[in-house]
Design an enzyme around this catalytic site. Structure first.
Site, short mmCIF file in Angstrom:
data_model
loop_
_atom_site.label_atom_id
_atom_site.label_comp_id
_atom_site.label_asym_id
_atom_site.label_seq_id
_atom_site.Cartn_x
_atom_site.Cartn_y
_atom_site.Cartn_z
CE LYS A 187 -3.29 -5.38 -4.59
NZ LYS A 187 -4.65 -4.87 -4.32
CB CYS A 206 -0.92 0.04 1.21
SG CYS A 206 -1.92 1.55 1.22
CB THR A 230 -10.05 1.40 -11.23
OG1 THR A 230 -8.94 1.44 -10.32
CG2 THR A 230 -10.54 2.80 -11.47
#
Lengths: 256, 299
Positions: free
Chosen positions: B163, B128, B264
């Site tokens: 991730k 992140c 998105t």
């Protein structure tokens, strides 16, 4: 309240001036119940520069004709593209979104400025249907920036405030003679400084007040968490927990 | 025809939703049948409740958007006590994205999620870009990435997906490091660190100045990185970054991804995942493909 994603057809377009226009959108089927203060997320067609939908207030609803009207202020690429659409074209909406006005109060004051006037027409009609005749106070820098005026007449007592005095009383809405403590409920939508001034006054006088916020958002359904307001209970999504909030829950925001 | 596997997980189809773009799934229930998804990666979850970054948190950019949400979430305890019970009976793989600022926080969250019967996997978010401490800091250094993965591996017993961030010189190096530390799968890419300035106001659009870029603009970078990693590791790769159509998903599959995540695009069309699944079925029929796995990694 269930949300939908669906195509509408533009059946009416009105251009008020360079800054404001409205589109009336028709659906083949009966519309779901739409609360005053709710909004739509509009897909902007034919513009590769604009990827995200645009959140726009529902200005008016005509259940008999399966239509809703959006009043749009041209502020950027997305709204400029929408301003060039014409009757007969399709527009894809995600709707109805957000949490609307409560419709509470018997002596109600509606205070709108600029594009914030948009949801107040549907609100006036919904209050009227409850037998409540609101006082409606609309403001702008100049008369041209109060695009919708006459449409409100059947539903309440109307006052205008313009900074240049071109319509109604000269000054801000909060300086208008109709802006007083003679109400038990105030609803407001418009520029942030105006809403904060209205909300501050209402809180001081102990009047219930609901404000409708307009934050930048992506999804409109509470997934992206981009549109948050710093409420007294922490960050809240304007799209899902708003756009209408009781001013009592926004005392932090009002002070900022 | 579309069934695929990620370690011990069986996916009905390779289409999952990306963390931070799909809430807890519930937000999309009016628009799609959540049970048709291959998986749902729910919102990044941390050891304590987080408020995230101040508004404004997003800006639209050419074919993409920047965000700086900063991991706003209810925290792992509320997730386990409340959210989990609302979503646990969905007939899809519900995977929790686990984020944190320290190895202890990652381990605490992972251990609590490990107890939940209907969560078959976690996605460890070491990528992140929008938090001051931790986050991407773990994912840009192979030794630190390996360290956090090996610590979580000790206490987490189900499928561990890691991730990865694209904000590194060599994503392959990081992927190999987490594979060596016990990851069962890697997902990539998280957002690209970016920035945009409002020249009229003469200030950045985001309260945090920089944020994470997502959307179609990042897709070619993501496809390239998936292809590189898929050739370098033997654990399954999950591809994401700018997918808006079945053709986009197929690019990732052909580049070597065993599954994909849609992010998105969910903001633009809340029903886009169903169109992608339908599009994959249609593609397989048109090309007489009986098993989607036959085209995975063909490039």
């Amino acid at each position: 309240m269930r949300k939908y994603i669906t195509d509408f057809t533009i059946v009416g377009k009105q251009v008020y001036n360079e800054s404001y226009f409205s589109l009336t959108l028709q659906h083949p089927d009966r519309l779901p119940e739409i609360a005053a203060g709710q909004f739509v997320e509009v897909e902007v067609p034919d513009n590769k520069q604009v990827m995200l939908r645009r959140p726009i207030s529902i200005h008016d609803v005509d259940i008999d004709n399966n239509t809703l009207t959006i009043l749009v202020q041209v502020v950027g690429k997305g709204t400029r593209t929408l301003s060039k659409l014409s009757e007969g074209q399709k527009l894809n909406l995600v709707y109805p979104l957000g949490h609307g006005f409560s419709l509470e109060g018997t002596h109600t004051l509606l205070v709108g400025g600029g594009a914030g006037i948009a949801p107040l027409l549907h609100l006036s009609k919904c209050l009227s249907a409850k037998g409540i005749r609101p006082t409606i106070l609309l403001g702008g820098r100049t008369a041209a920036l109060i695009p919708v005026q006459k449409e409100f007449e059947p539903y309440g007592t109307i006052g205008f405030a313009t900074e240049d005095g071109s319509l109604g009383e000269k000054g801000l809405v909060t300086q208008h003679s109709l802006f007083s403590a003679d109400y038990d409920h105030i609803y407001t939508c418009g520029p942030t400084p105006m809403m904060k001034a209205v909300a501050r006054y209402a809180l001081e006088k102990g009047i219930e007040c609901e404000v409708s916020l307009e934050n930048m958002m992506a999804c409109g359904i509470g997934a992206c968490l981009c549109c948050v307001v710093d409420s007294d209970e922490g960050h809240k999504c304007v799209c899902k927990e708003g756009p209408v909030f009781n001013a009592k829950k926004l005392t932090n925001w009002i002070k900022q | 025809m579309l069934q695929t596997k990620i370690h011990n997980l069986t996916l009905k189809n390779p289409v999952m939703t990306a963390s931070g773009t799909f809430g807890y799934g519930e937000e999309f229930a009016d628009f799609i049948d959540l049970n048709r998804l291959g998986g749902i990666i729910v919102k990044g979850t941390t050891g304590e409740r987080r408020q995230g970054n101040p508004y404004p948190r997003m800006a639209e950019t050419p074919s993409g958007m920047l965000n700086a949400v900063g991991l706003q979430n209810v925290g792992v305890e509320t997730f386990c006590k409340e959210v989990y019970h609302r979503i646990k009976d969905l007939d899809t793989n519900i995977i929790v994205n686990v984020s944190g600022s320290s190895i202890e926080e990652y381990c605490k969250t992972a251990a609590m999620i490990d107890e939940l019967d209907n969560i078959p996997a976690i996605e460890l978010n070491i990528s992140c870009p929008n938090v001051k401490k931790g986050g991407m800091g773990f994912g840009t250094n192979p030794d630190m990435a390996a360290q956090v993965v090996s610590e979580v591996r000790k206490i987490y017993h189900k499928t561990l997906i890691v991730k990865l961030t694209p904000n590194v010189t060599s994503v392959v190096e990081i992927a190999k490091a987490v594979e060596g530390a016990g990851a069962d799968s890697v997902s990539l890419i998280n957002t690209l660190l970016g920035m945009a300035i409002d020249v009229e106001k003469q200030r950045p659009y985001l309260s945090t100045i920089t944020g994470g870029l997502s959307g179609p603009a990042v897709k070619p970078v993501a496809v390239r990185m998936v292809w590189q990693v898929a050739h370098a590791v033997s654990i399954p790769v999950i591809g994401l970054g700018g997918i808006t159509s079945a053709a986009d998903a197929l690019e990732f599959l052909m580049a070597g991804a065993k599954a994909v995540q849609v992010g998105t695009a969910n903001f633009i069309d809340p029903a886009v995942t169903m169109k992608i699944i339908d599009g994959l079925e249609d593609y397989c029929k048109r090309h007489r493909i009986n098993d989607i796995n036959d085209i995975i990694g063909i490039i």
